[in-house]
Every structure is written in structure tokens, then in C-alpha cells.
Design a protein around this motif. Structure first.
Motif, PDB file in Angstrom:
ATOM      1  N   ALA A   1      50.325  40.187  25.197  1.00 49.66           N
ATOM      2  CA  ALA A   1      49.204  39.259  25.365  1.00 49.66           C
ATOM      3  C   ALA A   1      47.990  39.856  24.676  1.00 49.66           C
ATOM      4  O   ALA A   1      47.640  41.014  24.922  1.00 49.66           O
ATOM      5  N   THR A   2      47.332  39.067  23.826  1.00 47.56           N
ATOM      6  CA  THR A   2      46.167  39.535  23.091  1.00 47.56           C
ATOM      7  C   THR A   2      44.979  38.623  23.376  1.00 47.56           C
ATOM      8  O   THR A   2      45.065  37.410  23.176  1.00 47.56           O
ATOM      9  N   LEU A   3      43.896  39.205  23.868  1.00 47.36           N
ATOM     10  CA  LEU A   3      42.626  38.493  23.993  1.00 47.36           C
ATOM     11  C   LEU A   3      41.855  38.706  22.708  1.00 47.36           C
ATOM     12  O   LEU A   3      41.597  39.847  22.309  1.00 47.36           O
TER      13      LEU A   3
ATOM     14  N   PHE B   1      39.424  42.620  29.210  1.00 48.53           N
ATOM     15  CA  PHE B   1      40.677  41.893  29.421  1.00 48.53           C
ATOM     16  C   PHE B   1      41.339  42.422  30.695  1.00 48.53           C
ATOM     17  O   PHE B   1      41.503  43.635  30.862  1.00 48.53           O
TER      18      PHE B   1
ATOM     19  N   CYS C   1      44.661  41.888  33.565  1.00 48.07           N
ATOM     20  CA  CYS C   1      45.971  41.339  33.904  1.00 48.07           C
ATOM     21  C   CYS C   1      46.211  41.555  35.394  1.00 48.07           C
ATOM     22  O   CYS C   1      46.434  42.685  35.836  1.00 48.07           O
TER      23      CYS C   1
ATOM     24  N   GLU D   1      39.634  42.430  19.615  1.00 48.33           N
ATOM     25  CA  GLU D   1      40.773  42.081  20.448  1.00 48.33           C
ATOM     26  C   GLU D   1      41.092  43.217  21.406  1.00 48.33           C
ATOM     27  O   GLU D   1      40.742  44.376  21.176  1.00 48.33           O
TER      28      GLU D   1
ATOM     29  N   PHE E   1      46.058  36.257  33.381  1.00 44.30           N
ATOM     30  CA  PHE E   1      45.204  36.915  32.400  1.00 44.30           C
ATOM     31  C   PHE E   1      43.791  36.361  32.538  1.00 44.30           C
ATOM     32  O   PHE E   1      43.587  35.142  32.569  1.00 44.30           O
TER      33      PHE E   1
ATOM     34  N   ALA F   1      39.288  37.319  31.781  1.00 47.61           N
ATOM     35  CA  ALA F   1      38.319  38.099  31.020  1.00 47.61           C
ATOM     36  C   ALA F   1      36.996  38.135  31.759  1.00 47.61           C
ATOM     37  O   ALA F   1      36.634  37.191  32.468  1.00 47.61           O
TER      38      ALA F   1
ATOM     39  N   TYR G   1      40.096  33.410  22.964  1.00 49.37           N
ATOM     40  CA  TYR G   1      41.378  32.773  23.260  1.00 49.37           C
ATOM     41  C   TYR G   1      42.441  33.842  23.462  1.00 49.37           C
ATOM     42  O   TYR G   1      42.252  35.009  23.100  1.00 49.37           O
ATOM     43  N   LEU G   2      43.562  33.429  24.049  1.00 48.94           N
ATOM     44  CA  LEU G   2      44.655  34.349  24.347  1.00 48.94           C
ATOM     45  C   LEU G   2      45.893  33.947  23.561  1.00 48.94           C
ATOM     46  O   LEU G   2      46.194  32.753  23.442  1.00 48.94           O
TER      47      LEU G   2
ATOM     48  N   ILE H   1      42.134  32.708  32.256  1.00 46.55           N
ATOM     49  CA  ILE H   1      42.519  32.033  31.010  1.00 46.55           C
ATOM     50  C   ILE H   1      43.892  31.387  31.104  1.00 46.55           C
ATOM     51  O   ILE H   1      44.051  30.194  30.840  1.00 46.55           O
TER      52      ILE H   1
ATOM     53  N   GLN I   1      47.789  27.183  30.516  1.00 47.33           N
ATOM     54  CA  GLN I   1      46.358  27.338  30.287  1.00 47.33           C
ATOM     55  C   GLN I   1      45.667  26.875  31.563  1.00 47.33           C
ATOM     56  O   GLN I   1      45.772  25.715  31.955  1.00 47.33           O
TER      57      GLN I   1
END
Length: 213
Positions: A40-42, A57, A59, A96, A112, A114, A131-132, A158, A174
């Protein structure tokens, strides 16, 4: 891997046919093959063209054993140890942050989220173009954008993952839930997978950093 889509409201991301990422609509849902690792990338940009902007970020997780916890800048985790999650770095600038799920089978639910540092000032996560992106080892990707211009929230939830509905697929949603105006309490992921905003810990990260200077 090819799987049967038993969740008719979800888009299927079959890695044999899916070439471009799935971008979810508001509260949209997709199924991605449960192939480890899941990454998972923010991603975000500086607000209004500027370079400044510190997002963190998070989790939040519920394991298959029923344990709850969170991976973030103070507890970055370890993909080699239970529950096999890790944040790969804490960026202080736009760019990121990446969280890796090494063993999806150890999890029931993930959220997830932020946090926007207080020193960022007033402004929405939308203004950062935050965005993720979730992807599996075969680069099947699901994108969860943020669509609301909410200017007074420190926190945004998110996207959520549900590992319980199918043996070979993960449900990605989402969720886009914001904290109340100027509320510092974090979201909470309950053991049943439900999400509570404004109910968790207060980190006071900016305040504590100032004390150390």
C-alpha cells in the motif's frame, strides 16, 4: 490467479486481464487477488504547488487471532515478525510512504489512514492530491482517491481491506471518512472491521517534536 467474484457490487481485478489500475469511485469496492506481498502506497504532492507538506501514513489492523494494533512512524513494524506488516519509511516532505503486508493470511481487517501534521496549517487532503495505491506481487493495482475538499480535518480514513470474505481475494473499499473539525483523536478499527472516527489516541506529534528542539 483467477477467482470468482462473489461480491457483485465489487469490481474484479483479475491479473490475467487487468492491464490498467482500477480507480475506485466514492465508497467503491474492488477485489484483488490475495497474493503476497500486498503493498500500500500513500502518495501526495505539496499543497498548491508548494513543496511543504508532512502527511503520516497509518495502518490499523485486526489479525486472524483477533489482535488489534497499528503500524505508523512510532511503530514501523517488521515484515519478518508477527503480524508481518511494516512501514518502509517516514517522509517529512511530499512524496510517498509505503506499507507492506507480507502475510495477508494473518489478517482479518485493515484500515489505511493519514494524518496531516498541525504545522501544515488549514487545508484539505484533496489539496495535496493524496491517494492510496494497493498492489499485489503481480502489479495488479487498485487506486483509492480522496474526493472531498474537507479543510479542517487532521485525519482521514482512506481505504479498508477485508480478508475474510474470500479465500483467494481481498476486498478493497474506498471509505473516505474525516475527523471532526480540529479533532486530534485518531480513527479506531474495531475487531469486527467497523470504523470509528475521533475515538483513538492523540499523538501530539508536532508538540512533542517542538519540545525536543
Amino acid at each position: 490467479m483467477e477467482f470468482e467474484n462473489k461480491e457483485k457490487d465489487c469490481i474484479s481485478a483479475d491479473d490475467k486481464t487487468r492491464i490498467v489500475p482500477i480507480t475506485l469511485d466514492r465508497h467503491g469496492c474492488a477485489l484483488i487477488p490475495k497474493e503476497s506481498p500486498l503493498t500500500a502506497t500513500l502518495m501526495w504532492h505539496g499543497r498548491d504547488g508548494r513543496k511543504a507538506g508532512d502527511l503520516d501514513f497509518y495502518c490499523f489492523y485486526v489479525t486472524a487471532k483477533g489482535d488489534t494494533g497499528k503500524i505508523y512512524y512510532r511503530n514501523m513494524g517488521d515484515t519478518g515478525n508477527y503480524p508481518y506488516l511494516a512501514l518502509l519509511g517516514d517522509s517529512k516532505d511530499p512524496g510517498e510512504e509505503v506499507i507492506v503486508i507480507e502475510r495477508p493470511e494473518e489478517l482479518k481487517y485493515v484500515l489505511f489512514a493519514a494524518y496531516s501534521a498541525a504545522e501544515n496549517g488549514v487545508g484539505s487532503f484533496y489539496s495535496y492530491n493524496a491517494y492510496l495505491v494497493l498492489q499485489n506481487r503481480n502489479n495488479v493495482k487498485v487506486v483509492a482517491p480522496l474526493l472531498d475538499k474537507n479543510e479542517n480535518s487532521y485525519w482521514v480514513a482512506i481505504a479498508s481491506l477485508d480478508f475474510t470474505k474470500q479465500e483467494d481475494a481481498v476486498e478493497v473499499k474506498q471509505v473516505e471518512k474525516y475527523s471532526a473539525e480540529n479533532e486530534e483523536r485518531s480513527p479506531v478499527l474495531k475487531p469486527d472491521g467497523s470504523i470509528l472516527m475521533d475515538s483513538g489516541d492523540v499523538e501530539f506529534k508536532a508538540f512533542e517534536l517542538n519540545l525536543k528542539k
